[in-house]
Design a protein around this motif. Structure first.
Motif, PDB file in Angstrom:
ATOM      1  N   GLY A 129       6.738  -0.325  13.862  1.00 24.42           N
ATOM      2  CA  GLY A 129       6.821  -1.134  12.639  1.00 24.42           C
ATOM      3  C   GLY A 129       5.787  -0.834  11.571  1.00 24.42           C
ATOM      4  N   HIS A 130       4.884   0.132  11.805  1.00 25.65           N
ATOM      5  CA  HIS A 130       3.823   0.370  10.804  1.00 25.65           C
ATOM      6  C   HIS A 130       3.176   1.730  11.066  1.00 25.65           C
ATOM      7  N   SER A 131       3.340   2.666  10.134  1.00 28.31           N
ATOM      8  CA  SER A 131       2.656   3.953  10.318  1.00 28.31           C
ATOM      9  C   SER A 131       2.371   4.626   8.977  1.00 28.31           C
ATOM     10  N   HIS A 132       1.380   5.514   9.017  1.00 31.45           N
ATOM     11  CA  HIS A 132       0.990   6.341   7.852  1.00 31.45           C
ATOM     12  C   HIS A 132       1.054   7.805   8.309  1.00 31.45           C
ATOM     13  N   PRO A 133       2.262   8.334   8.553  1.00 37.74           N
ATOM     14  CA  PRO A 133       2.362   9.637   9.229  1.00 37.74           C
ATOM     15  C   PRO A 133       2.299  10.850   8.303  1.00 37.74           C
ATOM     16  N   ALA A 180       7.419   4.266   7.683  1.00 35.71           N
ATOM     17  CA  ALA A 180       6.491   5.323   7.250  1.00 35.71           C
ATOM     18  C   ALA A 180       6.060   5.076   5.808  1.00 35.71           C
ATOM     19  N   LYS A 181       4.735   5.058   5.586  1.00 36.58           N
ATOM     20  CA  LYS A 181       4.204   4.689   4.266  1.00 36.58           C
ATOM     21  C   LYS A 181       3.710   5.886   3.461  1.00 36.58           C
ATOM     22  N   SER A 182       3.795   5.761   2.155  1.00 37.05           N
ATOM     23  CA  SER A 182       3.023   6.631   1.268  1.00 37.05           C
ATOM     24  C   SER A 182       1.628   5.998   1.177  1.00 37.05           C
ATOM     25  N   PHE A 212       3.415  -5.953   3.998  1.00 41.67           N
ATOM     26  CA  PHE A 212       2.087  -5.503   3.535  1.00 41.67           C
ATOM     27  C   PHE A 212       0.933  -5.794   4.493  1.00 41.67           C
ATOM     28  N   HIS A 213      -0.208  -5.099   4.221  1.00 38.63           N
ATOM     29  CA  HIS A 213      -1.449  -5.252   4.995  1.00 38.63           C
ATOM     30  C   HIS A 213      -2.128  -6.559   4.566  1.00 38.63           C
ATOM     31  N   ALA A 214      -2.378  -7.470   5.515  1.00 42.78           N
ATOM     32  CA  ALA A 214      -2.972  -8.757   5.139  1.00 42.78           C
ATOM     33  C   ALA A 214      -4.027  -9.205   6.149  1.00 42.78           C
ATOM     34  N   SER A 229       1.201  -7.060   8.159  1.00 43.25           N
ATOM     35  CA  SER A 229       0.568  -6.332   9.255  1.00 43.25           C
ATOM     36  C   SER A 229      -0.899  -6.685   9.386  1.00 43.25           C
ATOM     37  N   HIS A 230      -1.441  -6.336  10.551  1.00 40.13           N
ATOM     38  CA  HIS A 230      -2.858  -6.534  10.894  1.00 40.13           C
ATOM     39  C   HIS A 230      -3.142  -7.988  11.283  1.00 40.13           C
ATOM     40  N   LEU A 231      -3.560  -8.816  10.296  1.00 37.30           N
ATOM     41  CA  LEU A 231      -3.757 -10.256  10.516  1.00 37.30           C
ATOM     42  C   LEU A 231      -4.851 -10.576  11.540  1.00 37.30           C
ATOM     43  N   SER A 281       2.265   1.291  15.476  1.00 37.49           N
ATOM     44  CA  SER A 281       1.199   2.192  15.939  1.00 37.49           C
ATOM     45  C   SER A 281       0.060   2.262  14.933  1.00 37.49           C
ATOM     46  N   ASP A 282       0.353   1.983  13.647  1.00 33.11           N
ATOM     47  CA  ASP A 282      -0.611   2.220  12.571  1.00 33.11           C
ATOM     48  C   ASP A 282      -1.105   3.667  12.621  1.00 33.11           C
ATOM     49  N   PHE A 283      -0.258   4.578  13.119  1.00 35.46           N
ATOM     50  CA  PHE A 283      -0.664   5.985  13.190  1.00 35.46           C
ATOM     51  C   PHE A 283      -1.150   6.449  11.816  1.00 35.46           C
TER      52      PHE A 283
HETATM   53 ZN   LIG Z   1      -1.876   0.557   7.875  1.00 39.68          ZN
END
Ligand SMILES: [Zn+2]
Length: 432
Positions: free
Chosen positions: A90-94, A159-161, A264-266, A287-289, A338-340
């Motif tokens: 559910g969350h990555s920066h690949p 996958a994020k930019s 979003f990252h919060a 995400s995060h929290l 994974s927050d990869f």
């Molecule tokens: Zn992230």
């Protein structure tokens, strides 16, 4: 390997369905502990997929005979193993250039994320390298990473930019993600994260303005023209001294108005009130929290916003873990990612589930729900992915172990228990 989406898997001991209907898009609270598992002492369970969708689940003797004779039907003998849904990250920066292995030593010596960044490292290092890289190089690297992810059981990926921060590189990253989405077997839900940090030489307000007035409208135009089909979400790194509540709200609302889902990252490093903001503006996920407040938990539960928790980041950065148990008790929908990224280099969702169990005190069924159905829901796919029910996409992992829990139990050795990975009814990885 077959690419027709017609596949028959036989001799299964367990089928971990998660839920047994197509309507349930997520599980929350106590329901996360009661997943649906079919089991057969004689290992005679089977799954049939046709045209990429699940057509039949149950004892092999009940299989419709006409489909068994399909000429293009591929078969897998599971030899008494088990099957779980394909994992959804559910969350990555690949997509990035350059790694940050040198910073790992700094962090081990006690430097915080913000201290590494102040020393010229962190996201600004990756941004410089990513701006310099060609799109072809980014695509080639991401393809290799996506292949590793598939080997680890991930069949769908967010996958994020966010390592460009200016228009040319943000677009280059989203185009690289689109190329991999088109060419690779992994399914991708892309996220525009131009507000990942404030670029050098700019300010929070200036960056928010350029994202709202220029980048979002341009991206949405490209999406409407069929050029960025995978772009689905808008993200902001909502944090003290980065994008605070007012500018985060402005960017996220502009993205939402343009048709993107808010994800979003919060509340990662400070309790800024990101969770409350996300609930207020109808975010699909946050995400995060790690630092979420009690009010934030209540607001997310009420709004039905998914909390995508990231156990590897909390582990590697030695952050206080998010209050996962309190969130589950309050009825917040929990997903995993994974927050990869070059700061937390872990792409293995089985490892993520293990860390969620040990460090976030989640049970194994809760971790599996969070890494399948609930993370599918965080990407708008809760009715089509993340569970094994008739009519859903046939994304499956065949395990050599008779009992599915081995995928979590065998820390860092999960690959040996993954026999086959199936995406939309096609075998995309087979353990040799
Ligand atoms: Zn992230």
């Amino acid at each position: 390997m077959s690419s027709t989406g017609n596949l028959l898997i036989t001799n299964l001991h367990q089928i971990v369905q998660i839920v047994d209907d197509g309507d349930t898009a997520f599980l929350a609270g106590k329901d996360m502990s009661s997943i649906k598992v079919l089991e057969s002492k004689s290992n005679d369970l089977a799954i049939l997929s046709t045209d990429g969708l699940i057509k039949f689940i149950g004892p092999k003797s009940n299989l419709p005979t006409d489909v068994i004779e399909l000429p293009t039907l591929a078969t897998i003998d599971a030899c008494g193993g088990s099957v779980i849904p394909g994992l959804v990250d559910g969350h990555s920066h690949p997509v990035f250039a350059g790694d940050r292995v040198h910073e790992f030593a700094m962090k081990l010596a006690g430097a915080t994320y913000m201290e590494v960044q102040a020393a010229g490292g962190g996201i600004h290092f990756t941004t410089t390298k990513t701006r310099e890289a060609t799109k072809a190089a980014l695509v080639a690297d991401f393809k290799k990473i996506a292949t590793e992810m598939i080997k680890n059981g991930t069949t769908t990926l967010e996958a994020k930019s966010g390592y460009g921060l200016e228009w040319e590189t943000e677009l280059k990253m989203l185009e690289a993600i689109q190329e991999v989405a088109d060419l690779h077997t992994i399914e991708v839900s892309a996220t525009f994260c131009g507000a990942h940090a404030v670029p050098r030489g700019s300010t929070e307000a200036k960056q928010a303005e350029v994202i709202v007035s220029h980048m979002i409208p341009e991206l949405v135009k490209l999406k409407s023209a069929g050029k960025l089909n995978s772009l689905e979400n808008i993200d902001v790194f909502c944090e003290k001294n980065v994008f605070e509540l007012e500018s985060s709200k402005k960017i996220l609302k502009a993205g939402k108005d343009a048709g993107l889902a808010v994800n979003f990252h919060a509340d990662e490093l400070s309790a800024l009130g990101g969770a409350e903001l996300g609930a207020e503006i109808g975010a699909r996920a946050m995400s995060h929290l790690e630092e979420i407040s009690e009010k934030g938990i209540a607001a997310m539960a009420k709004a039905g916003t998914v909390a995508t928790l990231l156990p590897s980041t909390a582990f590697m950065l030695r952050l206080t873990p998010p209050p996962a148990r309190a969130m589950i008790d309050a009825g917040v929908i929990i997903a995993l990612g994974s927050d990869f990224n070059p700061n937390a280099y872990c792409l293995s969702m089985p490892t993520i589930m293990h860390l969620a169990c040990v460090n976030f005190r989640m049970s194994m069924p809760e971790a599996l729900v969070a890494a399948t159905l609930n993370s599918a829901h965080s990407l708008g796919r809760g009715n089509t992915h993340g569970a094994i029910t008739v009519g859903r996409v046939a994304d499956l992992i065949v395990l050599t172990a008779a009992n599915w829990e081995h995928i979590i139990y065998r820390l860092a050795a999960q690959c040996s228990v993954i026999n086959t990975v199936v995406k939309a009814g096609n075998v995309v990885y087979q353990h040799s």
